[in-house]
Design a protein around this motif. Structure first.
Motif, mmCIF file in Angstrom:
data_model
loop_
_atom_site.group_PDB
_atom_site.id
_atom_site.type_symbol
_atom_site.label_atom_id
_atom_site.label_comp_id
_atom_site.label_asym_id
_atom_site.label_seq_id
_atom_site.Cartn_x
_atom_site.Cartn_y
_atom_site.Cartn_z
ATOM 1 N N GLY A 1 0.811 -1.213 0.000
ATOM 2 C CA GLY A 1 0.000 0.000 0.000
ATOM 3 C C GLY A 1 0.837 1.251 0.000
ATOM 4 N N THR A 2 0.188 2.376 -0.334
ATOM 5 C CA THR A 2 0.867 3.670 -0.267
ATOM 6 C C THR A 2 1.159 4.008 1.184
ATOM 7 O OG1 THR A 2 -0.203 4.459 -2.277
ATOM 8 C CG2 THR A 2 0.665 6.120 -0.772
ATOM 9 N N GLU A 3 2.363 4.554 1.432
ATOM 10 C CA GLU A 3 2.763 4.908 2.787
ATOM 11 C C GLU A 3 3.228 6.359 2.810
ATOM 12 O OE1 GLU A 3 5.205 1.997 4.816
ATOM 13 O OE2 GLU A 3 4.712 0.493 3.300
ATOM 14 N N THR A 4 2.813 7.100 3.846
ATOM 15 C CA THR A 4 3.146 8.519 3.981
ATOM 16 C C THR A 4 4.390 8.674 4.846
ATOM 17 O OG1 THR A 4 0.799 9.099 3.845
ATOM 18 C CG2 THR A 4 2.304 10.770 4.716
ATOM 19 N N LEU A 5 5.435 9.206 4.246
ATOM 20 C CA LEU A 5 6.631 9.501 5.035
ATOM 21 C C LEU A 5 6.481 10.849 5.737
ATOM 22 C CD1 LEU A 5 9.375 8.322 2.509
ATOM 23 C CD2 LEU A 5 8.359 7.057 4.406
ATOM 24 N N VAL A 6 6.253 11.921 4.971
ATOM 25 C CA VAL A 6 6.076 13.265 5.524
ATOM 26 C C VAL A 6 4.956 13.942 4.751
ATOM 27 C CG1 VAL A 6 7.184 15.455 6.084
ATOM 28 C CG2 VAL A 6 8.555 13.367 6.014
ATOM 29 N N SER A 7 4.085 14.675 5.460
ATOM 30 C CA SER A 7 2.968 15.339 4.789
ATOM 31 C C SER A 7 2.645 16.645 5.512
ATOM 32 C CB SER A 7 1.728 14.442 4.784
ATOM 33 O OG SER A 7 0.612 15.129 4.270
ATOM 34 N N ARG A 8 2.539 17.742 4.746
ATOM 35 C CA ARG A 8 1.955 18.979 5.278
ATOM 36 C C ARG A 8 0.686 19.237 4.486
ATOM 37 N NH1 ARG A 8 1.645 24.847 5.247
ATOM 38 N NH2 ARG A 8 1.702 25.545 7.429
ATOM 39 N N ASP A 9 -0.442 19.124 5.182
ATOM 40 C CA ASP A 9 -1.740 19.129 4.511
ATOM 41 C C ASP A 9 -2.797 19.482 5.544
ATOM 42 O OD1 ASP A 9 -3.698 18.809 2.596
ATOM 43 O OD2 ASP A 9 -3.336 16.681 2.253
ATOM 44 N N SER A 10 -4.035 19.569 5.103
ATOM 45 C CA SER A 10 -5.190 19.755 5.982
ATOM 46 C C SER A 10 -6.198 18.673 5.668
ATOM 47 C CB SER A 10 -5.794 21.149 5.791
ATOM 48 O OG SER A 10 -6.106 21.374 4.421
ATOM 49 N N THR A 11 -7.169 18.501 6.558
ATOM 50 C CA THR A 11 -8.154 17.441 6.333
ATOM 51 C C THR A 11 -9.011 17.729 5.110
ATOM 52 O OG1 THR A 11 -9.635 18.572 7.883
ATOM 53 C CG2 THR A 11 -8.232 16.822 8.760
ATOM 54 N N SER A 12 -9.232 19.011 4.829
ATOM 55 C CA SER A 12 -9.977 19.387 3.629
ATOM 56 C C SER A 12 -9.007 19.716 2.510
ATOM 57 C CB SER A 12 -10.868 20.597 3.928
ATOM 58 O OG SER A 12 -10.073 21.681 4.374
ATOM 59 N N THR A 13 -9.546 19.886 1.318
ATOM 60 C CA THR A 13 -8.696 20.164 0.163
ATOM 61 C C THR A 13 -8.029 21.525 0.311
ATOM 62 O OG1 THR A 13 -10.148 18.874 -1.247
ATOM 63 C CG2 THR A 13 -8.654 20.411 -2.336
ATOM 64 N N GLY A 14 -6.730 21.582 0.028
ATOM 65 C CA GLY A 14 -5.999 22.840 0.110
ATOM 66 C C GLY A 14 -4.583 22.637 -0.383
ATOM 67 N N ALA A 15 -3.757 23.661 -0.220
ATOM 68 C CA ALA A 15 -2.359 23.554 -0.618
ATOM 69 C C ALA A 15 -1.666 22.519 0.267
ATOM 70 C CB ALA A 15 -1.675 24.910 -0.500
ATOM 71 N N ARG A 16 -0.730 21.778 -0.332
ATOM 72 C CA ARG A 16 -0.102 20.684 0.418
ATOM 73 C C ARG A 16 1.195 20.269 -0.270
ATOM 74 N NH1 ARG A 16 -4.313 19.036 -2.565
ATOM 75 N NH2 ARG A 16 -4.078 17.252 -3.989
ATOM 76 N N TRP A 17 2.037 19.544 0.479
ATOM 77 C CA TRP A 17 3.151 18.803 -0.100
ATOM 78 C C TRP A 17 3.364 17.543 0.699
ATOM 79 C CZ3 TRP A 17 6.719 19.313 3.872
ATOM 80 C CH2 TRP A 17 6.779 20.521 4.551
#
Length: 846
Positions: free
Chosen positions: A634-650
Motif C-alpha cells: 500500500g501507499t505509505e506517507t513519510l512526511v505530509s503537510r496538509d489539511s483534512t480538507s482540500t488545500g495547498a499541500r506537499w
C-alpha cells in the motif's frame, strides 16, 4: 650493526616461505617477521645512538637520514591486519596538574613546510647554533634532549608554559618527558603575569605564538629571538631563548605594527602560497590575532592590518580557502567571516558573511562562542550547549551555507540555508506513546485536577480557565505531571491576558526552568513549544500578572496540552508531538548509532500543529530525511503537510510498488515526481526532495543521485492556514508508513545545490551503515582541536571537541564523516598516515 639489506629484507608484500620470506602480509607473515622487524628497528636505533655518541653529528647526518628513512618506510608498510594480534600499552598520561591551564596544542613539526633544501627545520643537529640547543640538559626547565621535538605538546598556563616531547616517553611513568619550560614568574621572554596572563598558543614552521594580556609574542626557534606586538607597535626582546627566564629589555619600537589592543584573546597562523622565506629557508606564516578592540593580521612582509571593532573578538581562524573567521566577544553570539585583508578597514566593513541568532543560517546555541576551529572548508564553532559546523558551497556561494548541530543528546546532520525544522535527530531510544499528560486541559470538567495557588480565584468562563488575583500580586493555578528525565515534551496552550498586564504559562522541573510563554494581548494566542524534563515531576503553571495597584484582574487559558515528542533541534524549537494510543519505537541501528522511528500506524504518528514557519509561499523547499522500507503493497506517507480538507499541500510518499513520490499542490494545480527505481529492500537511504523554484521543477535525490524530476508548471503558493505537519500518517488518517523506519528529518526554505546534496549524502553514509554518531560531551564545548595530518580523512575532517567536562574529551567517532582521500599518496604522506593510525590505535591525542 644493522645493515640496510637486513631492513630491506622485511617488506609489506604477501609472505611466501619460498619466494618472499620477509613478507609481513598474509598467513604467517606477521608471526614470522613482525617481531624480527621490530627487533631490527630497535637494534638500528641502538646502533644509531652508539654511532652518534662518537661521531660528529652533522657529518653523520646522511647516514642517519638513510636509517631513519628505512625505518619510516617500514612503519608505512605495517597494515592493521599485521598488528591485530599485538597489544600495545595506551599512552594516556597526565602532563600537568595545574588548574590554570588556558590552552594546549599538539605541534607536529613533521607537518611543517620543508626548508629550501628539502629538509625539516628541526632535524637532529640542524639548530646546533641556537642558544637553546646548547643549554645544559636535565636541569630546571630543561629536559634531556637538545633538538626540538618532532611532536611537541605545548601546555600554556596563565603565567607559565611547558613543552613536552610526545615521542619521548619516560621509561618509568610512560608519560611524555619535558623538553623545556619557563619559570612561574611570568617576566621573562614571554612577558605575562596576573594582570596580563597567557590566553592562547599556536605554532607553525618553527615559530611559537603566545597570545598574552600584554600583547602577542612570536618566538622564532630557528632565529633564536622573540618579537612582542602590542598597541604601541613591535619590539624585539634583547635576549635569546636560552634567556627565557631572565628579565629582558626591548629594542626600538616600530609603531606602524601596532595591534588594536594589548589583550590578545586568540592567535592563529597559516602559510599561504608564495610566502617569503626566513633566514632558515622556511616560508613565513601569516599571523592573526583577536583582541577585545578588534583583530589584526600580520603579513609575512611585516605589514600589520587592523580590523578595529568596539565589541572585539574572542577567536580567530584562517580557513583553507583564504578566508578569515572571527567569533565576536563581549557575550555576542555571532561569527564574522571575510577575505584575507590587504587594506585597513573596520571589521564591520571587512566582513562578507555573518552567522548569528538573527541570520538566515543560524549559528545555534546560546551565549558567546567559546572556541573556533576549521577543517577544510568547514568551520567548527564551540557553543555553550553544542558544537556548530558551518560549510558553504564554495563553487556556488549563492546556494547559501549549511549548518549542523552536535550536542550531548542530538546530531542534526547538514541543514541548508533557512531551516524551519530538524526533528528525529535525538539519541534517546525506547518506546514512546502519545498519551496526553495534562488532565482536563480543555476545562471540560471545570477546573478539576488544577490546584489553586495562594489567593488565586479560579473559574471557567466560556470554556476557558480564568485565573484572577484579588490584589496586584501574581497568582497561579498549577498541575503536576510525572515525567521521564531527558525526554522532550511538546507543550501547547491558548492564552490571553484578559484584564491583567499578562498571562503566562510557566513550566517547572524542566531544563532551563522556568520556561515561560507570555500572552500580552486580550486575544488568544496559540503556541506550541518544547521542554526537556530535568526532574521526575514537571509542573505546568497558569499565571496572571496584574498591573501594579490593581485588584480583581484575570487572565484566561485553554487547550493546555503536554505530550512526549520529537524535539525540533533547529533554532525554531517547535516539536513534533507523539500522537495516538499505540507506541512508536525509537531504535538505534547500532550501539551509539542513528536512532530510527518506526511503528507507524493509524494509532501512532508524529504531528506539529499549524506553524507559520512552514508557510513557504511561492518559495523553495528542501527536505532531507533518512528512511528504509520493507515489503508492502500500500501507499505509505513519510512526511505530509496538509489539511483534512482540500488545500495547498506537499507530501513525500512511498507507493505500493516501492517508488518514491513527491507531490506539491497549491490547491488548484498539482505536480508530482515519481522515481522509476523502487526502494522496498530494507536499505537505509538519505532522500532529499527539492521544490526547485530556480529550475521550476520538483526533484527527488536518493543518496546524492537525481532520480526523478517533474516540471512545476503553474504551481503557485503552498501556504495553507489549516495545515499541520505529520510524519508517518496523512492528515486524513490514512496511509500509515507501516513498513518504514524514519530518521533525521530536516525542512528548509532553501534549495539545496547538487554539491550540498552530495556532501550531505557522503557525510551521512557511514552513519547509515551503523557507525556511531558523535555526541558532544556536556554541558558545553570549552575547546576545539583537530588532527592536521593526512589521516584527518580517516575517518573525518571534523575536529575533535573538548567539553567543559574535561581537559581532553576527544570523540572516538565523528558525526559527519567525510569522503576518503585519493588512494595515491606520497611515501611521506603514507608514513604520516601510518603514524597517525598508530597514534589513534594507542589512544594518543593526534
Amino acid at each position: 650493526m644493522t645493515t640496510q639489506s637486513e631492513l630491506r629484507a622485511i617488506n609489506g608484500d604477501v609472505y611466501n616461505p619460498g619466494t618472499n620470506a620477509g613478507g609481513l602480509d598474509g598467513p604467517g607473515g606477521m608471526e614470522a617477521n613482525f617481531p624480527r622487524a621490530l627487533g631490527l628497528i630497535a637494534q638500528g636505533l641502538d646502533d644509531m645512538a652508539a654511532y652518534l655518541s662518537q661521531a660528529n653529528f652533522l657529518a653523520a647526518q646522511a647516514s642517519v637520514a638513510t636509517i631513519l628513512q628505512l625505518c619510516q618506510a617500514l612503519v608505512a608498510q605495517i597494515t592493521p591486519g599485521s598488528t591485530n594480534a599485538l597489544a600495545f600499552p595506551g599512552v594516556d598520561k597526565p602532563l600537568v596538574t595545574a588548574t590554570d591551564v588556558v590552552d594546549v596544542i599538539v605541534y607536529d613539526t613533521r607537518l611543517d613546510d620543508l626548508t629550501a633544501d628539502g629538509r625539516r627545520w628541526n632535524e637532529p643537529g640542524r639548530c646546533s647554533g641556537m642558544s637553546w640547543w646548547n643549554e645544559a640538559l636535565n636541569v630546571a626547565y630543561r629536559g634531556a634532549k637538545r633538538d626540538f621535538p618532532a611532536v611537541a605538546l605545548i601546555v600554556a598556563l596563565r603565567e607559565q608554559w611547558w613543552i613536552f616531547d610526545a615521542l619521548d616517553l619516560d621509561p618509568l611513568t610512560g608519560a611524555p618527558r619535558l623538553w623545556a619550560g619557563s619559570n612561574p614568574t611570568g617576566n621573562g621572554l614571554i612577558f605575562c603575569g596576573s594582570t596580563g596572563p597567557i590566553t592562547s598558543v599556536f605554532a607553525r614552521n618553527g615559530y611559537l605564538y603566545f597570545g598574552v594580556g600584554t600583547g602577542l609574542h612570536i618566538v622564532s626557534m630557528t632565529g633564536d629571538y622573540c618579537d612582542r606586538y602590542d598597541n604601541g607597535g613591535r619590539r624585539r626582546k634583547l635576549g635569546t631563548i636560552a634567556q627565557r627566564n631572565a628579565v629582558l629589555s626591548v629594542g626600538p619600537v616600530n609603531t606602524a605594527a601596532a595591534l588594536p589592543a594589548n589583550g590578545v584573546t586568540s592567535v592563529h597562523a597559516h602559510v599561504y602560497p608564495g610566502a617569503p622565506l626566513d633566514a632558515a629557508g622556511m616560508p613565513i606564516p601569516t599571523v592573526g590575532v583577536a583582541t577585545a578592540a578588534g583583530a589584526a593580521v600580520i603579513h609575512p612582509n611585516g605589514l600589520v592590518l587592523s580590523l578595529p571593532d568596539g565589541t572585539g573578538f574572542s577567536r580567530i581562524r584562517f580557513l583553507a580557502d583564504g578566508r578569515v573567521a572571527l567569533t565576536r566577544g563581549g557575550g555576542d553570539a555571532s561569527l564574522w567571516v571575510g577575505p584575507l585583508p590587504y587594506t585597513a578597514a573596520t571589521a564591520s566593513a571587512w566582513r562578507t558573511e555573518t552567522y548569528s541568532a538573527a541570520t538566515v543560517v543560524h549559528i545555534g546555541g546560546s551565549g558567546e562562542s567559546t572556541s573556533l576551529a576549521s577543517a577544510g572548508d568547514t568551520l567548527c564553532v564551540g557553543r555553550s550547549d553544542r558544537l556548530t559546523l558551518l560549510a558553504r558551497d564554495a563553487a556556488n556561494p549563492t546556494a547559501g551555507s549549511m549548518a549542523a548541530y552536535i550536542a550531548p543528546r542530538f546530531a542534526t546532520g547538514w541543514m541548508v540555508g533557512d531551516v524551519r525544522l530538524a526533528a528525529l535527530c535525538d539519541a534517546m531510544t525506547g518506546a514512546v506513546t502519545g498519551t496526553e499528560m495534562i488532565i482536563n486541559g480543555g476545562f471540560d470538567t471545570g477546573f478539576a485536577n488544577w490546584q489553586a495557588g495562594t489567593n488565586a480565584s479560579l473559574s471557567v468562563v466560556a470554556g476557558k480557565m480564568r485565573v484572577a488575583s484579588p490584589s496586584d500580586a501574581w497568582v497561579i493555578a498549577e498541575q503536576n505531571i510525572a515525567a521521564v528525565v531527558g525526554q522532550t515534551y511538546a507543550v501547547a496552550a491558548n492564552a490571553n491576558k484578559g484584564t491583567a498586564s499578562s498571562g503566562v504559562i510557566r513550566c517547572w522541573g524542566v531544563e532551563s526552568a522556568p520556561v515561560d510563554r507570555t500572552a500580552t494581548s486580550s486575544s488568544d494566542f496559540s503556541q506550541s513549544w518544547q521542554v526537556t524534563a530535568a526532574l521526575a515531576t514537571a509542573t505546568i503553571q497558569l499565571q496572571v500578572r496584574p498591573t501594579v495597584g490593581s485588584s480583581g484582574q484575570y487572565a484566561e487559558f485553554d487547550n493546555i496540552s503536554m505530550r512526549p515528542g520529537s524535539a525540533d533541534r533547529s533554532y525554531n524549537g517547535v516539536p513534533l508531538a507523539v500522537m495516538g494510543s499505540t507506541p512508536l519505537m525509537r531504535t538505534a541501528i547500532a550501539t551509539g548509532g542513528m536512532v530510527e522511528w518506526s511503528g507507524w500506524a493509524t494509532t501512532a504518528w508524529l504531528e506539529q500543529p499549524f506553524s507559520a514557519r512552514l508557510q513557504l509561499g511561492s518559495g523553495p523547499l528542501s527536505m532531507p530525511v533518512v528512511f528504509r522500507a520493507g515489503e508492502g503493497s500500500g501507499t505509505e506517507t513519510l512526511v505530509s503537510r496538509d489539511s483534512t480538507s482540500t488545500g495547498a499541500r506537499w507530501r513525500l510518499l512511498l507507493t505500493g510498488g516501492g517508488a518514491l513520490q513527491l507531490v506539491a499542490s497549491d490547491g488548484t494545480n498539482t505536480v508530482s515526481a515519481t522515481t522509476t527505481a523502487t526502494y522496498r529492500d530494507g536499505a537505509r537511504r538519505e532522500v532529499v526532495p527539492v521544490l526547485n523554484r530556480s529550475l521550476t521543477r520538483l526533484e527527488i535525490w536518493v543518496d546524492s543521485e537525481l532520480v526523478a524530476t517533474a516540471a512545476l508548471g503553474s504551481l503557485g503558493s503552498l501556504d495553507n492556514a489549516a495545515a499541520t505537519l505529520r510524519v508517518g500518517l496523512d492528515q486524513q488518517g490514512a496511509n500509515p508508513a507501516t513498513t518504514c523506519a524514519i530518521a533525521m528529518l530536516r525542512i528548509t526554505a532553501s534549495e539545496m545545490s547538487p554539491a550540498q546534496i552530495r556532501r550531505s549524502a557522503a557525510d551521512t553514509r557511514p552513519v547509515l551503515a551503523g557507525m556511531p554518531i558523535f555526541l558532544a560531551g556536556g554541558p558545553g564545548i570549552a575547546a576545539l582541536s583537530r588532527c592536521p595530518s593526512p589521516t584527518e580523512w580517516r575517518p573525518s575532517r571534523r575536529p575533535a571537541a573538548t567539553s567543559s567536562a574535561g581537559l581532553r574529551a576527544s570523540p572516538s567517532t565523528p558525526a559527519l564523516p567525510s569522503p576518503q582521500p585519493p588512494a595515491t599518496t606520497t611515501r611521506r604522506a603514507r608514513s604520516a598516515a601510518a603514524r597517525c593510525w598508530s597514534a589513534q590505535r594507542h589512544r594518543r591525542r593526534c
